[in-house]
Design an enzyme around this catalytic site. Structure first.
Site, PDB file in Angstrom:
ATOM      1  N   ASP A  27      31.639 -21.571  29.268  1.00  0.00           N
ATOM      2  CA  ASP A  27      30.501 -20.857  29.836  1.00  0.00           C
ATOM      3  C   ASP A  27      31.111 -19.733  30.672  1.00  0.00           C
ATOM      4  O   ASP A  27      32.292 -19.787  31.056  1.00  0.00           O
ATOM      5  CB  ASP A  27      29.611 -21.772  30.676  1.00  0.00           C
TER       6      ASP A  27
HETATM    7  C1  BGC Z   1      24.976 -19.156  31.310  1.00  0.00           C
HETATM    8  C2  BGC Z   1      25.082 -19.220  29.792  1.00  0.00           C
HETATM    9  C3  BGC Z   1      25.140 -17.828  29.243  1.00  0.00           C
HETATM   10  C4  BGC Z   1      26.297 -17.076  29.882  1.00  0.00           C
HETATM   11  C5  BGC Z   1      26.437 -15.637  29.414  1.00  0.00           C
HETATM   12  C6  BGC Z   1      26.041 -18.278  31.928  1.00  0.00           C
HETATM   13  O1  BGC Z   1      25.812 -18.102  33.279  1.00  0.00           O
HETATM   14  O2  BGC Z   1      25.056 -20.465  31.843  1.00  0.00           O
HETATM   15  O3  BGC Z   1      24.002 -19.927  29.257  1.00  0.00           O
HETATM   16  O4  BGC Z   1      25.233 -17.843  27.847  1.00  0.00           O
HETATM   17  O5  BGC Z   1      26.108 -17.035  31.288  1.00  0.00           O
HETATM   18  O6  BGC Z   1      25.388 -14.870  29.900  1.00  0.00           O
END
Ligand code: BGC
Length: 735
Positions: free
Chosen positions: A224
């Protein structure tokens, strides 16, 4: 493209983290590919955007987010949404869409519940797999997230989800497992949180032993955004790509040089990055987003759940002369998706006000906003709305959670609608009992007070960019509501099983409710709920009949049941199959969803629904055996329209799949008696000792006593006799 073998150590290290916020690193002739958000629409940042750029992305069709999609209980439709998002992503040169999010709704308070499907792992897994299949059918990859046990936003980057093994296996992992095994997602995204003290990004058990060795995942694990805390530890655990880059590639190089990191570990990750780059679509075909708006409308209409419809107030008659007061800011400023990384810039937005006006004509409609979205009560707005309601035949009230109440990044504190909206509702209902409420909310809200003041209630969740027109389709019966709840609506927040533990503190969240999540809890303890899991009304009626269950092979069964539309309109319903383990040596939820089918039927039409239940439908996770176990014995198959509307049941007896346990001196009397060879041996010995007439209460009292205690307590059993019993029992098994 160059081979792995031709790359320098430095080049390899840099391939395992991004080149920028959304791209992999371009190295030598290896191109960078783009990973970007979804999943209910593409969120590709415009080039001018800042790093996070939450508000600035290229226009894309905004489909209903997972909370609504799940309520469709329709794998085909979800697959089509995936394919449409995939086509738009392909046209934008995107290699991977970051979704679906398949975390389980442990608490109604999780700020990201709108991005997740359900409280139930089976439903989540099926729908998540459909979305992945659709997306990947267009050549782009999916990223199943957030792996794993990311069920809250509070302290999400540090918190340790403290969960026992059985709960992990039965509740929080099965959706991931099903998707990995059946839909082969190109990537899996590890979550921010720790699991039992270890960051998901550094969790070798999670990312390698479980995901790859057990489930056979062959794709790439991406972090993530910002979930990596230790590059080397993450690589060792099985994380292949760090996003976005943290500028620490030199740590990898140094670790390999010092011998702290085996270069083969790095090579493995690089190979997976190269596979991902190779799999990215080369061309960028154009794509007709307009057709996708029509699909978004159809899908939205399949997602809304009709919770109440007293006196068949709905559907409204489009042809009559009745006047309609449309009340609520949401009717003209719809809330159709949630905030945070999944927020799409829609290609267009339909409002319910415009759509209703288009159906019945402006002369029949009076609009009053009734409230403002910042929650400050406005008496003048309320007064005007009440006046409009009083002077109209029907009041359509659009209520919901304002955007600031729920988002990625924080959890909600309660489940109430804003107080000014509740006051408005009571005042409108007082002057016009023909009040219909349409809700827009990503997380569950308390419905008790709403129901009191509404003859009809349509839970719209967040319906995407075409939600406004879809709502009008439903209100006027152009489409028959067919959504069913993918999560229980509890009566009150404190009723929820995770309530005492959520969200935890001091960087720990203890999953004290264990496997008893959602209906697994409410139905087991028979706790009243506002609306049960699986519930939803229609403008027609359905009946189930002729349930037949047969054992197809070992611990598998085939279910067939007739479903009939006995009303006078076409419509769709969801046939739900729950499995109840009649008796088991471990505690189990009273029943669990193990099959479902959405059936679309003309009036008077009957379909035969056929579903297969494989051994996983009957198994529990045995902590003792460290594997799934089907216990021999009786199971009840319950078929119905919600977890609390079981219309037909049938029982089967399964052989189970356990090897016969070996008896030992610490096996209890009950275990001896239940044992196929130990039971008869013990009975014979008791008879021979003249103990056949032991009163049942004494037998019951001794049931949980290890047999060796009969020796030590001097109950007439000698050590030699016990040894003899053990030998006799063993001989009978092998004989
Ligand atoms: C989120 C993800 C997301 C990623 C990119 C993170 O903060 O938890 O779900 O895909 O950011 O934006």
């Amino acid at each position: 493209m160059v081979d792995l073998g031709a790359l320098s150590l430095e080049q390899k290290a840099s391939l395992t983290s991004g080149g920028d916020f959304w791209h992999t690193q371009a190295v030598a002739d290896i191109p960078a590919v783009m990973l970007t958000d979804g999943p209910h629409g593409l969120r590709k940042q415009a080039t001018s955007a800042d790093a996070l750029g939450l508000g600035n992305s290229v226009p894309a069709t905004c489909f209903p987010p997972a909370v609504a999609l799940a309520s469709s209980w329709d794998e085909n439709l979800v697959d089509r949404v995936g394919a449409a998002v995939g086509a738009e992503a392909h046209a934008e040169n995107v290699a991977v869409v970051l979704g679906p999010g398949v975390n389980i709704k442990r608490s109604p308070l999780c700020g990201r519940n709108f991005e997740y499907f359900s409280e139930d792992p089976f439903l989540t897994g099926r729908l998540g797999a459909a979305l992945v299949h659709g997306l990947q059918s267009q050549g782009v990859g999916a990223s199943v997230k957030h792996f794993a046990v990311n069920n809250q936003e509070s302290d999400r980057m540090r918190v340790s989800a403290d969960v026992d093994e059985r709960t992990l296996r039965e509740i929080y992992l099965p959706a991931f497992e099903h998707i990995v095994r059946t839909a082969a997602p190109r990537t899996v995204m590890c979550s921010y949180n720790k699991i039992n003290g270890t960051y998901a990004s550094e969790n070798r058990w999670l990312l390698t032993e479980l995901l790859r060795d057990e489930w056979g995942f062959e794709g790439l694990v991406v972090s993530d955004w910002g979930a990596v805390n230790d590059r080397v530890a993450a690589l060792v655990a099985g994380l292949d790509l760090e996003m976005p880059p943290s500028g620490t590639d030199d740590e990898i190089v140094a670790a390999v040089r010092s011998g702290a990191l085996d270069e083969q570990v790095l090579d493995r990750a690089v190979a997976r990055v190269l596979d991902l780059v190779r799999s990215a679509p080369q061309d960028a075909p154009s794509c007709v987003a307009d057709e996708h708006h029509a699909l978004a409308r159809k899908v939205a209409a399949a997602c809304a759940v009709l919770l109440k419809n007293d006196g068949d107030l709905l559907p409204l008659d489009a042809e009559s002369a009745e006047t309609i007061a449309v009340i609520g800011e949401f009717a003209r400023t719809p809330r159709f998706q949630g905030a945070g990384s999944s927020q799409v810039t829609p290609t267009r937005v339909d409002t319910a006000l415009d759509a209703i006006t288009a159906v019945v004509g402006a002369e029949r409609v009076t609009f009053e906003p009734g409230f403002v979205l910042d929650g400050v009560r406005d008496a003048a707005l309320q007064g005007a709305a009440v006046k409009a309601a009083e002077g109209s035949h029907v009041a359509l009230l659009f209520l919901g959670l304002p955007p600031q109440d729920e988002s990625e990044g924080f959890d909600r504190r309660d489940v109430f609608l804003p107080a000014d909206q509740m006051l408005l509702l009571a005042a409108v209902h007082a002057v016009n009992p023909r009040t219909v409420v349409v809700l827009s909310n990503g997380g569950v809200v308390r419905t008790a007070g709403i129901e009191l003041h509404a003859a009809a209630l349509l839970e719209g969740w967040l319906l995407g960019q075409a939600g406004g027109s879809a709502t009008a389709d439903l209100l006027f019966g152009l489409t028959n509501p067919s959504g069913r709840l993918a999560e229980t609506i509890p009566e009150r927040l404190p009723d929820t099983p995770s309530f005492p533990y959520f969200p935890g503190g001091e960087q720990h969240s203890r999953y004290g409710e264990g496997i008893y999540v959602g209906y697994r809890y409410y139905d087991t303890v028979e706790h009243p709920v506002a609306f049960p899991f699986g519930f939803g009304l229609s403008y027609t009626e359905f009946e189930l009949s002729d349930l037949k269950v047969s054992i197809s092979d070992g611990n598998s069964a085939s279910v067939s049941v007739h479903v009939a539309n006995v009303g006078d309109r076409a419509g769709a319903t969801v046939v739900q199959v729950y499995v109840h383990d009649v008796a088991c040596r471990v505690d189990r939820p009273v029943h669990e969803l193990k099959g479902f089918a959405k059936a679309e039927l003309e009036p008077g039409e009957t379909h035969t629904v056929q579903l297969e239940l494989d051994p996983s439908s009957f198994a529990f996770w045995s902590v003792q055996a460290s594997r799934w176990v089907v216990e021999a014995g009786e199971f009840e198959i319950r078929v119905g329209f919600s977890s609390r509307e079981i219309e037909a049941t049938a029982r089967i007896t399964l052989p189970g799949d356990e090897p016969i346990p070996t008896l030992n001196p610490m096996s209890t009397i009950a275990e001896w008696l239940a044992h196929p060879s130990g039971g008869p041996v013990l009975m014979e010995a008791m008879k021979a000792a003249g103990a056949a007439g032991v009163p049942p209460e004494l037998v019951a009292m001794a049931a949980d006593m290890p047999i060796s205690k009969l020796v030590s307590f001097g109950f007439g059993l000698s050590q030699e006799q016990l040894d003899g019993l053990l030998e006799a029992a063993a001989a009978r098994v092998s004989g």
